[in-house]
Design an enzyme around this catalytic site. Sequence first.
Site, PDB file in Angstrom:
ATOM      1  N   ASP A   1      -0.246  -3.699   6.627  1.00  0.00           N
ATOM      2  CA  ASP A   1      -0.405  -2.830   7.292  1.00  0.00           C
ATOM      3  C   ASP A   1      -2.207  -3.511   7.667  1.00  0.00           C
ATOM      4  O   ASP A   1      -3.041  -2.748   8.700  1.00  0.00           O
ATOM      5  CB  ASP A   1      -0.656  -1.603   7.619  1.00  0.00           C
ATOM      6  CG  ASP A   1       0.689  -1.238   7.829  1.00  0.00           C
ATOM      7  OD1 ASP A   1       1.725  -1.663   7.789  1.00  0.00           O
ATOM      8  OD2 ASP A   1       1.282  -0.163   7.827  1.00  0.00           O
TER       9      ASP A   1
ATOM     10  N   ASP B   1       5.683   5.062   5.349  1.00  0.00           N
ATOM     11  CA  ASP B   1       6.491   3.861   5.692  1.00  0.00           C
ATOM     12  C   ASP B   1       6.634   2.673   4.741  1.00  0.00           C
ATOM     13  O   ASP B   1       7.621   1.911   5.302  1.00  0.00           O
ATOM     14  CB  ASP B   1       6.091   3.569   6.727  1.00  0.00           C
ATOM     15  CG  ASP B   1       5.174   2.468   7.247  1.00  0.00           C
ATOM     16  OD1 ASP B   1       4.113   3.769   6.535  1.00  0.00           O
ATOM     17  OD2 ASP B   1       5.067   2.173   8.104  1.00  0.00           O
ATOM     18  N   HIS B   2       6.142   2.303   4.179  1.00  0.00           N
ATOM     19  CA  HIS B   2       6.356   0.928   3.161  1.00  0.00           C
ATOM     20  C   HIS B   2       6.480   1.904   1.722  1.00  0.00           C
ATOM     21  O   HIS B   2       6.987   0.490   1.040  1.00  0.00           O
ATOM     22  CB  HIS B   2       5.265   0.568   3.382  1.00  0.00           C
ATOM     23  CG  HIS B   2       4.453   0.371   4.214  1.00  0.00           C
ATOM     24  ND1 HIS B   2       4.148  -1.199   4.514  1.00  0.00           N
ATOM     25  CD2 HIS B   2       4.034   1.052   5.039  1.00  0.00           C
ATOM     26  CE1 HIS B   2       4.078  -1.136   5.731  1.00  0.00           C
ATOM     27  NE2 HIS B   2       3.676   0.135   6.575  1.00  0.00           N
TER      28      HIS B   2
ATOM     29  N   HIS C   1       1.008  -0.880  -0.071  1.00  0.00           N
ATOM     30  CA  HIS C   1       0.109   0.114   0.246  1.00  0.00           C
ATOM     31  C   HIS C   1       0.812   1.206   0.605  1.00  0.00           C
ATOM     32  O   HIS C   1       1.985   0.903   0.394  1.00  0.00           O
ATOM     33  CB  HIS C   1      -0.943  -0.081   0.930  1.00  0.00           C
ATOM     34  CG  HIS C   1      -0.444   0.024   2.555  1.00  0.00           C
ATOM     35  ND1 HIS C   1       0.398  -0.619   2.952  1.00  0.00           N
ATOM     36  CD2 HIS C   1      -0.543   0.823   3.511  1.00  0.00           C
ATOM     37  CE1 HIS C   1       0.807  -0.705   4.446  1.00  0.00           C
ATOM     38  NE2 HIS C   1       0.318   0.794   4.658  1.00  0.00           N
TER      39      HIS C   1
ATOM     40  N   HIS D   1       5.041  -4.722  11.573  1.00  0.00           N
ATOM     41  CA  HIS D   1       4.716  -3.755  11.884  1.00  0.00           C
ATOM     42  C   HIS D   1       5.482  -4.647  13.361  1.00  0.00           C
ATOM     43  O   HIS D   1       4.686  -5.225  13.489  1.00  0.00           O
ATOM     44  CB  HIS D   1       4.060  -2.867  12.546  1.00  0.00           C
ATOM     45  CG  HIS D   1       3.718  -1.525  11.573  1.00  0.00           C
ATOM     46  ND1 HIS D   1       4.809  -0.610  12.046  1.00  0.00           N
ATOM     47  CD2 HIS D   1       3.136  -1.290  10.765  1.00  0.00           C
ATOM     48  CE1 HIS D   1       4.300   0.330  10.998  1.00  0.00           C
ATOM     49  NE2 HIS D   1       3.787  -0.383   9.820  1.00  0.00           N
TER      50      HIS D   1
ATOM     51  N   HIS E   1       1.831   3.491   1.795  1.00  0.00           N
ATOM     52  CA  HIS E   1       2.104   4.577   2.995  1.00  0.00           C
ATOM     53  C   HIS E   1       3.115   4.497   3.105  1.00  0.00           C
ATOM     54  O   HIS E   1       4.369   4.343   2.699  1.00  0.00           O
ATOM     55  CB  HIS E   1       1.818   4.263   4.140  1.00  0.00           C
ATOM     56  CG  HIS E   1      -0.039   4.879   4.592  1.00  0.00           C
ATOM     57  ND1 HIS E   1      -0.400   3.994   5.469  1.00  0.00           N
ATOM     58  CD2 HIS E   1      -1.047   5.490   4.101  1.00  0.00           C
ATOM     59  CE1 HIS E   1      -1.840   4.408   5.886  1.00  0.00           C
ATOM     60  NE2 HIS E   1      -2.164   4.910   4.369  1.00  0.00           N
TER      61      HIS E   1
ATOM     62  N   HIS F   1      -7.060  -1.000   5.688  1.00  0.00           N
ATOM     63  CA  HIS F   1      -6.402   0.359   5.991  1.00  0.00           C
ATOM     64  C   HIS F   1      -6.209   1.391   4.765  1.00  0.00           C
ATOM     65  O   HIS F   1      -6.434   2.981   5.331  1.00  0.00           O
ATOM     66  CB  HIS F   1      -5.197  -0.653   6.701  1.00  0.00           C
ATOM     67  CG  HIS F   1      -3.755   0.250   6.511  1.00  0.00           C
ATOM     68  ND1 HIS F   1      -4.240   0.724   7.860  1.00  0.00           N
ATOM     69  CD2 HIS F   1      -2.801   0.550   6.290  1.00  0.00           C
ATOM     70  CE1 HIS F   1      -3.075   1.497   7.742  1.00  0.00           C
ATOM     71  NE2 HIS F   1      -1.897   1.206   6.855  1.00  0.00           N
TER      72      HIS F   1
HETATM   73 ZN   LIG Z   1       2.915   0.826   8.114  1.00  0.00          ZN
HETATM   74 ZN   LIG Z   2      -0.047   1.766   6.756  1.00  0.00          ZN
END
Ligand SMILES: [Zn+2]
Ligand SMILES: [Zn+2]
Length: 258
Positions: free
Chosen positions: A130, A56-57, A52, A168, A54, A108
Site C-alpha cells: 500500500d 487485508d494483507h 505490512h 489495490h 494491515h 503508510h
Molecule cells: Zn491494503
Molecule cells: Zn494498508
Amino acid sequence: MNLTPLPAFQDNYLWLLHDGPSALVVDPGDAEVVLSGLRQAALRLEAILVTHHHADHTGGVAALREATGAVVYGPAGEPLPEPCERVAGGDQVTALGLKFEVIDVPGHTAGHVAYYCADAGGSPLLFCGDTLFSGGCGRLFEGTPAQMLHSLDRLAALPEDTRVCCAHEYTLSNLRFARAVEPGNEKLIHYQQACEQLRARGTPTLPSTVSREREVNPFLRTREPAVRRAVLACAGAVDGDDEAAVFGALREWKNRFR
Ligand SMILES: [Zn+2]
Ligand SMILES: [Zn+2]
C-alpha cells in the site's frame, strides 16, 4: 514465471507468482482465495511475502501457512502472526529460486517494506503493498510526509521497466484526482482512457510500470512545476521550497477530494 493478481475483498489483489509447480503469494488477506488459486493451477505454496501489518494483507497468513507449510517473510517491527522470518531494508529473500531485495518504505505504516526482484525472467518485479498505487499512494497512517516522499523516491528510482504490483485496484479514482492536479498532462489523459476500457471489461489495470508512474502519478511528480503550482493554489500556507510540505499538502488534498 507466471504473475497473477488474485482479486479479494472489494479491491485487493493478492499477487501469486509461480514457476512450474512452486508458487509464492504476496499479502494474502484471504486464505481461501489463495488456496483455490493454488488448487486450480495445481501449485504448491513455497513462500508468503508480507509488506505490512494491515488485516487485508495478513488475514490469511496463519491459515495458509498451516495448510501449506509455506515460509512467511514479513517486516521487522510490525505485529504479524508468528512464526515469521523478519526482514528489513537491505535484506535478501530467496524464494522460487529468485532473489528479492527488501526495501524499507515507511509512510503508510511505520515498518512497511517492499520486495524487488531484478531478475524475474522478464522485466523486474516490485511488490509495493500500500505504498505506491497506480496514479496514487497509500494514506499516511503511521508515517510522515517526508518519510513517504523518501520511500516513493526510492521506488521511482528503480529501472523504468519494473512491473509495479500494487495491492489495490484504486487506479481509476486515483486518476480522477491526478487529472484535477494536472489537467494538461497528455500522457495522463491517454492512460486514464486506457484504464477505463480495461475496467469496463473487468480487467486489472495492474501491474503498472515505474516509467508509467513517473509520467502520470502526481505523488511521484511533486517537484514538477505544474504539480507544485496546483498544490500551492489549493493549500495556501505551504512553503513551496519545502518538498515534504508540498508532498504532504498534495496528500491532504487527495484525502479531501471527492
Ligand atoms: Zn491494503
Ligand atoms: Zn494498508
